[in-house]
Design an enzyme around this catalytic site. Structure first.
Site, PDB file in Angstrom:
ATOM      1  CE  LYS A 173      45.985  34.130 -24.145  1.00  0.00           C
ATOM      2  NZ  LYS A 173      47.059  35.097 -24.052  1.00  0.00           N
ATOM      3  CD  GLU A 184      43.220  40.437 -26.328  1.00  0.00           C
ATOM      4  OE1 GLU A 184      42.887  40.035 -25.214  1.00  0.00           O
ATOM      5  OE2 GLU A 184      43.693  39.692 -27.202  1.00  0.00           O
ATOM      6  CG  HIS A 213      44.815  36.240 -29.460  1.00  0.00           C
ATOM      7  ND1 HIS A 213      46.161  36.159 -29.180  1.00  0.00           N
ATOM      8  CD2 HIS A 213      44.203  36.596 -28.311  1.00  0.00           C
ATOM      9  CE1 HIS A 213      46.341  36.453 -27.890  1.00  0.00           C
ATOM     10  NE2 HIS A 213      45.169  36.719 -27.355  1.00  0.00           N
ATOM     11  N   GLY A 229      49.432  38.769 -21.105  1.00  0.00           N
ATOM     12  CA  GLY A 229      50.190  37.757 -20.372  1.00  0.00           C
ATOM     13  C   GLY A 229      51.430  38.298 -19.671  1.00  0.00           C
ATOM     14  CD  GLU A 267      48.775  34.487 -27.179  1.00  0.00           C
ATOM     15  OE1 GLU A 267      47.999  33.513 -27.224  1.00  0.00           O
ATOM     16  OE2 GLU A 267      48.936  35.166 -26.153  1.00  0.00           O
ATOM     17  CG  ASN A 298      42.135  33.415 -25.517  1.00  0.00           C
ATOM     18  OD1 ASN A 298      42.134  32.226 -25.797  1.00  0.00           O
ATOM     19  ND2 ASN A 298      43.017  34.271 -26.026  1.00  0.00           N
ATOM     20  CB  SER A 349      47.616  41.921 -17.580  1.00  0.00           C
ATOM     21  OG  SER A 349      48.704  41.261 -18.219  1.00  0.00           O
TER      22      SER A 349
HETATM   23  P1  PGA Z   1      45.938  37.772 -20.561  1.00  0.00           P
HETATM   24  O1  PGA Z   1      45.567  37.419 -22.076  1.00  0.00           O
HETATM   25  O2  PGA Z   1      44.645  38.136 -19.870  1.00  0.00           O
HETATM   26  O3  PGA Z   1      46.573  36.539 -20.009  1.00  0.00           O
HETATM   27  O4  PGA Z   1      46.868  38.955 -20.609  1.00  0.00           O
HETATM   28  C1  PGA Z   1      44.588  38.140 -22.775  1.00  0.00           C
HETATM   29  C2  PGA Z   1      44.456  37.574 -24.172  1.00  0.00           C
HETATM   30  O5  PGA Z   1      45.468  37.161 -24.757  1.00  0.00           O
HETATM   31  O6  PGA Z   1      43.339  37.538 -24.727  1.00  0.00           O
END
Ligand code: PGA
Length: 248
Positions: free
Chosen positions: A11, A164, A92, A170, A94, A9, A209
């Site tokens: 982003k 997640e 997601h 993140g 976000e 992803n 992460s």
């Molecule tokens: P990350 O993000 O691996 O940077 O923690 C995962 C995601 O948001 O899908």
């Protein structure tokens, strides 16, 4: 046996030059390994040109719940299909937290994706406050139920679920393999109560992460079938190592 699947992803990261370098590093290294990159909309054509004929599929990070019409700024599932997408991330955290996407809207996006023939990667997961107050399973169940109610449990045979935990995204703070496995088992069990065959075949990715250093122990869990990778998917060596760990 379920096949493991790792998806990146990206982003809102990248540009033409960086993407070209990343994709040209991934392509030979992942030859024969099924993987996915979910890129920003403007780079779908670039991903299509770079990855066509490879074992890496590409997709988007969001989709409109509407098929077409006066919806300024939106992108339809049919448009994604036009650029060869096979996958699209829906729900997601976000999108849910920053853009106010409700469980019902996410379910509508999931259905729009499937109606066009795309495989939705449905994200679910609890916040830190929710985990600390002991409602992780209730939150994940509610997020899944919205989709099951709208689209039916059988629809999950044409979807991927990504668990997640929001507190792990993140932050560099990964769920332990045991913490993740517990929720993955809960998700599979919940679906199995409705349809054992669908539950058995469902790919449930872990996200939050994931990096090369912790991928193998996460992927070794019986109900973790791959990963949804944010930050580490932008670093060729990291993403390659994660995909290789999953393919073992
Ligand atoms: P990350 O993000 O691996 O940077 O923690 C995962 C995601 O948001 O899908």
């Amino acid at each position: 046996m379920r096949k493991k699947l790792v998806a990146g992803n990206w982003k809102m990261h990248g540009n033409l030059a960086e993407n070209a370098a990343l994709l040209s590093a991934l392509k030979p290294a992942l030859a024969g390994i099924e993987a996915v990159v979910c890129v920003p909309f403007p780079y779908l054509a670039q991903a299509q040109a770079a990855l066509a004929g490879s074992s890496i599929a590409w997709g988007a990070q969001n989709v409109s719940e509407q098929a077409k019409g006066a919806f300024t700024g939106e992108v339809s599932a049919a448009m994604l299909l036009d650029f060869g997408c096979r996958y699209v991330i829906v729900g997601h955290s976000e999108r849910r937290s920053l853009y106010g996407e409700t469980d019902e809207l996410v379910a509508s996006k999931y259905m729009a994706a499937q109606a066009a023939g795309l495989t939705p990667i449905l994200c679910v997961g609890e916040s830190l406050a929710e985990r600390e107050s002991g409602v992780t399973e209730a939150v994940v169940a509610r997020q899944l139920d919205a989709v099951i109610k709208a689209a039916g449990v059988a629809s999950l045979a044409r979807a991927v679920v990504a668990y997640e935990p929001v507190w792990a995204i993140g932050t560099g703070k990964t769920a332990t393999p045991e913490q993740a496995q517990a929720v993955h088992a809960f998700i599979r069990g919940k679906i199995a109560a409705l349809d054992a065959g669908v539950a058995d075949g469902l790919v449930i990715q872990y996200g939050g992460s994931v990096k090369a250093a912790n991928a193998a122990e996460l992927m070794a869990q019986p109900d973790i079938d791959g990963g949804l990778i944010g930050g580490a998917s932008l670093v060729a060596d990291e993403f390659i190592a994660i995909c290789q760990a999953a393919a073992k």
